[in-house]
Write a protein that holds these residues in place. Sequence first.
Motif, PDB file in Angstrom:
ATOM      1  N   SER A  10       0.803  -1.222   0.000  1.00 44.12           N
ATOM      2  CA  SER A  10       0.000   0.000   0.000  1.00 44.12           C
ATOM      3  C   SER A  10       0.840   1.278   0.000  1.00 44.12           C
ATOM      4  O   SER A  10       0.593   2.194   0.756  1.00 44.12           O
ATOM      5  CB  SER A  10      -1.025   0.016   1.128  1.00 44.12           C
ATOM      6  OG  SER A  10      -0.442  -0.257   2.368  1.00 44.12           O
ATOM      7  N   ASP A  72      -2.133  -8.159  -2.809  1.00 43.64           N
ATOM      8  CA  ASP A  72      -2.844  -6.887  -2.953  1.00 43.64           C
ATOM      9  C   ASP A  72      -3.385  -6.664  -4.351  1.00 43.64           C
ATOM     10  O   ASP A  72      -3.709  -5.534  -4.729  1.00 43.64           O
ATOM     11  CB  ASP A  72      -1.929  -5.730  -2.541  1.00 43.64           C
ATOM     12  CG  ASP A  72      -1.748  -5.692  -1.031  1.00 43.64           C
ATOM     13  OD1 ASP A  72      -2.693  -6.089  -0.324  1.00 43.64           O
ATOM     14  OD2 ASP A  72      -0.671  -5.287  -0.567  1.00 43.64           O
ATOM     15  N   PHE A  75      -6.460  -4.577  -4.758  1.00 46.66           N
ATOM     16  CA  PHE A  75      -6.275  -3.141  -4.548  1.00 46.66           C
ATOM     17  C   PHE A  75      -5.537  -2.510  -5.738  1.00 46.66           C
ATOM     18  O   PHE A  75      -5.811  -1.376  -6.102  1.00 46.66           O
ATOM     19  CB  PHE A  75      -5.527  -2.888  -3.244  1.00 46.66           C
ATOM     20  CG  PHE A  75      -6.328  -3.295  -2.036  1.00 46.66           C
ATOM     21  CD1 PHE A  75      -7.412  -2.539  -1.629  1.00 46.66           C
ATOM     22  CD2 PHE A  75      -6.023  -4.459  -1.335  1.00 46.66           C
ATOM     23  CE1 PHE A  75      -8.178  -2.918  -0.539  1.00 46.66           C
ATOM     24  CE2 PHE A  75      -6.782  -4.837  -0.242  1.00 46.66           C
ATOM     25  CZ  PHE A  75      -7.856  -4.071   0.169  1.00 46.66           C
ATOM     26  N   SER A  79      -7.432   0.403  -8.141  1.00 46.00           N
ATOM     27  CA  SER A  79      -6.816   1.736  -8.079  1.00 46.00           C
ATOM     28  C   SER A  79      -5.971   2.052  -9.302  1.00 46.00           C
ATOM     29  O   SER A  79      -5.463   3.158  -9.431  1.00 46.00           O
ATOM     30  CB  SER A  79      -5.929   1.828  -6.832  1.00 46.00           C
ATOM     31  OG  SER A  79      -4.799   0.974  -6.970  1.00 46.00           O
TER      32      SER A  79
ATOM     33  N   THR B 638      -3.368  -2.109   3.124  1.00 49.06           N
ATOM     34  CA  THR B 638      -3.956  -3.206   2.340  1.00 49.06           C
ATOM     35  C   THR B 638      -3.849  -4.518   3.114  1.00 49.06           C
ATOM     36  O   THR B 638      -4.778  -5.334   3.097  1.00 49.06           O
ATOM     37  CB  THR B 638      -3.278  -3.337   0.966  1.00 49.06           C
ATOM     38  OG1 THR B 638      -1.869  -3.457   1.151  1.00 49.06           O
ATOM     39  CG2 THR B 638      -3.574  -2.133   0.097  1.00 49.06           C
ATOM     40  N   LEU B 676      -9.151   2.011  -2.117  1.00 51.54           N
ATOM     41  CA  LEU B 676      -8.942   1.158  -0.942  1.00 51.54           C
ATOM     42  C   LEU B 676     -10.279   0.673  -0.408  1.00 51.54           C
ATOM     43  O   LEU B 676     -10.461  -0.515  -0.098  1.00 51.54           O
ATOM     44  CB  LEU B 676      -8.227   1.939   0.170  1.00 51.54           C
ATOM     45  CG  LEU B 676      -6.716   2.052   0.075  1.00 51.54           C
ATOM     46  CD1 LEU B 676      -6.205   3.000   1.152  1.00 51.54           C
ATOM     47  CD2 LEU B 676      -6.063   0.687   0.229  1.00 51.54           C
ATOM     48  N   GLY B 679     -11.994  -1.716  -2.873  1.00 51.70           N
ATOM     49  CA  GLY B 679     -11.325  -3.021  -2.828  1.00 51.70           C
ATOM     50  C   GLY B 679     -11.706  -3.796  -1.585  1.00 51.70           C
ATOM     51  O   GLY B 679     -12.013  -4.991  -1.644  1.00 51.70           O
ATOM     52  N   TYR B 680     -11.737  -3.119  -0.489  1.00 54.92           N
ATOM     53  CA  TYR B 680     -12.094  -3.753   0.795  1.00 54.92           C
ATOM     54  C   TYR B 680     -13.548  -4.226   0.786  1.00 54.92           C
ATOM     55  O   TYR B 680     -13.858  -5.369   1.135  1.00 54.92           O
ATOM     56  CB  TYR B 680     -11.838  -2.742   1.906  1.00 54.92           C
ATOM     57  CG  TYR B 680     -12.518  -3.024   3.229  1.00 54.92           C
ATOM     58  CD1 TYR B 680     -12.164  -4.140   3.989  1.00 54.92           C
ATOM     59  CD2 TYR B 680     -13.492  -2.162   3.726  1.00 54.92           C
ATOM     60  CE1 TYR B 680     -12.783  -4.389   5.210  1.00 54.92           C
ATOM     61  CE2 TYR B 680     -14.104  -2.402   4.940  1.00 54.92           C
ATOM     62  CZ  TYR B 680     -13.751  -3.517   5.683  1.00 54.92           C
ATOM     63  OH  TYR B 680     -14.363  -3.764   6.881  1.00 54.92           O
TER      64      TYR B 680
END
Lengths: 255, 740
Positions: A10, A72, A75, A79, B638, B676, B679-680
């Motif tokens: 992240s 990840d 994510f 993004s 993450t 974020l 995604g979560y």
Amino acid sequence: MGIVFDLQRSALQDGPGIRTTVFLKGCPMRCRWCHNPESWELEPQSAVSGDPPRTWGREWSVEEVMAVVRKDRRFHQVSGGGMTLSGGEPTRQADFCLALLEAARGEGIHTCLDTCGCFPSNLLDRLLRFVDLFLYDLKATGEERHRELTGIPASVPLTNLEAILERGGKVLLRCPMVPGVNDFEEHFSAIAALSRKHPGITGIEILPYHRSGESKWAELGMDAPDLGAREPEEGQKKAWEASLQRLGALRWKIL
Amino acid sequence: MPTLQKTALRPLATELEFTRVYRENRDVHPAIREWRCLEVLLPAFFQAMKPGDLFAGRIRHPLCGFSTQPGGFGYYCHEAAIRNVLESSPADAALREHVEAMLAFWRVENTTAKTRAAYPPWVSQALPVDSLAIVHPAYPLYRLGGTQLDYGRLLALGIPGMKAEVSRNFEGAEGGEAALGEALCGCLDLLADVARRYAGEIRDAGSAMGEVRSLAEALESLPNRPPRTFREAAQLFWLASWAAGSWNYGRLDEVLGPFLARDLDAGLLDEAAATDLLVSLWKLMDATVPCWDARIIVGGKGRENEEAGDRFALLAMEATRRARVIVPQLTLRFHDGQNPALMAKALDVLAEGVTFPMLYNDEVNIPAAAKAMGISEAEAVEYLPFGCGEYMLWKKGFATPSGAINLAKCLEIALNDGRCPISGKVMGPRTGEAASFASFEDLWRAYAAQVEYSVAALTAQEKIEYDTLGREAPCLFTTLLTDDCLSRRKAALRGGVRYLAGTLETYGNTDVADALTAIRAAVFENKTETMESLLTAMGNDWEEAEGLRKHLLALPKYGNDDDVADAMAARVHDHVCGFTRDQAAAVGLAYYLVVVINNSMNVALGKMVGALPDGRKAGDPLANGNNPVAGRDRQGVTAFLNSLVKLRTDHHAGAVQNMKFSKSMFTAHRPKLEALLSGYFAAGGAQAMLTVVNRGDLEAAMRGPEKWGHLMVRVGGFSARFVELPNDVQRHILERTLNE
């Protein structure tokens, strides 16, 4: 196998979106403001102080790194992020660096290479094949000044930069800016000229000097060089902004 | 009707009169008795307006009275507070004698005492203490919380229409049913009286009350017809909620949205004036409701008045931004395809350092609630987070959190053969000396036995508590405003409410997981430590064992996307959630589910637990909600989010996730924050409470940087984590983080 000294999940400022940044050990430059001096040597290192002393770097396999990067994926996908190789100068471990990039590319993960531009030109072909975006440092303008500040003359990274851009590579130019050390008119002028010449430079980030890494010099048993520089105030940043505007720089921002 | 001024003259006048009326009606039907008690109570309960109030309805809880929760549990009497009043009053032997008689009467007659008296011996043995200040693994909590009532029908029908509705449903009723019907109508008259009295007070105050004259007209209309405007509707809602003693408000966008939209479209209100009204209502809530209640839900699936609801939701969020108050706890439910303006507004409001709205993901929560509660998804659409985050069913169910369990304490006594090492008292079953455990599974069984012992008792306790209150009183306003009660002609707790259920607050879940991971590694797998030496070091709170503590702290911890640590967290979670869910049938509750919630209990209960095998020091706060132990998630946000979604959501009634971000995440990095979150949520994230890092955090981090390991240092290409940096650099970064 390669030597990795940090792996940050992240990361938000190492390229587009949310990224997993892998820090590879080894760097040919010796920038006087370096905030990762623990990256210089290729081999793992220990601090000279601390209880217990910290160590930097251990051997990782490509698969081991990728296993973390993959965690990840969702994510990265939402993004527009991916994997960033940083360091140090990641190309110092050329085979490992290329293997990581190829593996990520093979899995459809967006790749960034955070580079100081000091690498042999015979890597260019393969880098261009696997890197989606180069985060390319432009540290100073003037052959001698660059050498004085980083240990390497300016022409080395400039030549590679021109080659990448001429062959269609995408570049985010990153310019660490240290008041009184490299923030000169000719540097802003060079930045502006590059931005106009190359549409492949998708953006320019001016990175204001920060001292957060200074404590690591002492941990390594080194004296941080006295740059005589302070972290820039708002007024200083406004002055940089004015220079960039006056000189006609494109697609820039000050972080 | 006695006015406020008169009752204030004589100390404890309301309490004494209330007691007299109760005693006089002690043996009549409980519905009639409650009605007559409310006749004394409500006029004393509702207080005069204050300058600036745009709605009537400030309150004062008498020290002895009747309430579902806000004043006390059922028929309650706060003896210590009453004695304080006596001591500060002029000596009056007659008064003193009356008050002593009153106190003696209520000591056995109050509903809490009657509840405790109804416990069978095995429940009393497992739950010997009621005070959260006394060390124990489990506590009963006395209240009828968890009501989020049906104001929609009341606002549609008005007070007279509602009376007609009661009469229609109770037509031909006899005996107890007739008494209930009569009392329900009677309590509606009391509500009308309150509205009339406020109207009169405003008129009497004349020009001093200025612009609230129109409120007087609104209040005067309420006894006679259904509300016609947003203001009338909101006013009636507010008075009714207090009359019922229900301070979590459900889907107000559904209830008030249509009134608001009508007024806006008709030009009776503009958005600025509507926001002013909401701000005033919010401030009233803030002045009267404690910080862990006053939930208002906006957004989400299954709204009949979605468009009007969205307009209400946007103004409600704006009111929250402007009011800058601790409550209401505004809550946004969201789902795929919902008007995106709602989430955008939510993030804008959060960016300003307000902690609301809290975000709830319908895509996860509806199926999860359906499965956990054993109902259809169509019914689960009405799930609503209550106070601290316990899911209830709007209008159709109560699931009062009536018990709390300290899982960390359970582990501590499991390591000491059922004995509390702090007090030396036996607090649970004798599960064997830890030194004799041959394997980790032996330890697990001992821990599980301690938990199961307390959970079974708490389940039984919850039902006994409902039954006791149900025998004492029908809770008239609650019955009136709960689905099915009128058509069934039954009081809410006597077969009226469709889903009579319960929830159990669990604390220390994450601490137990980290402790078990550490002990399994150190004692049973790597064998770097013996159980005896570990227990000795814990007993000394790590004094002269700093090396061991560091070693234990370095073992895997939940919150870092570490498979070993997270699997243990899931095991602890599945055990307590699954065992608890399976207890409901045995006592006749519709469901009984764990909640992992967020309040200050993690701090209070942490003080009662000694050192734990994960390196935790004695007395440290327990982890908050479902979060990692403070400062232990060090692999970035993450990894933290990935850990969170490894815990199942479909066998409990809500778990709270706190996330702190710097201001720049809401501004400069907004798209990344949104990524974020999406995604979560797409990965199964149920809920998020987002806050901006603030001045208080900075100061906390200065005092204890080790608790701030999760704070990200956001500088491109820079390799460092906050916790690795020297103190002055941390300070510097925190200051910058704040100001970004």
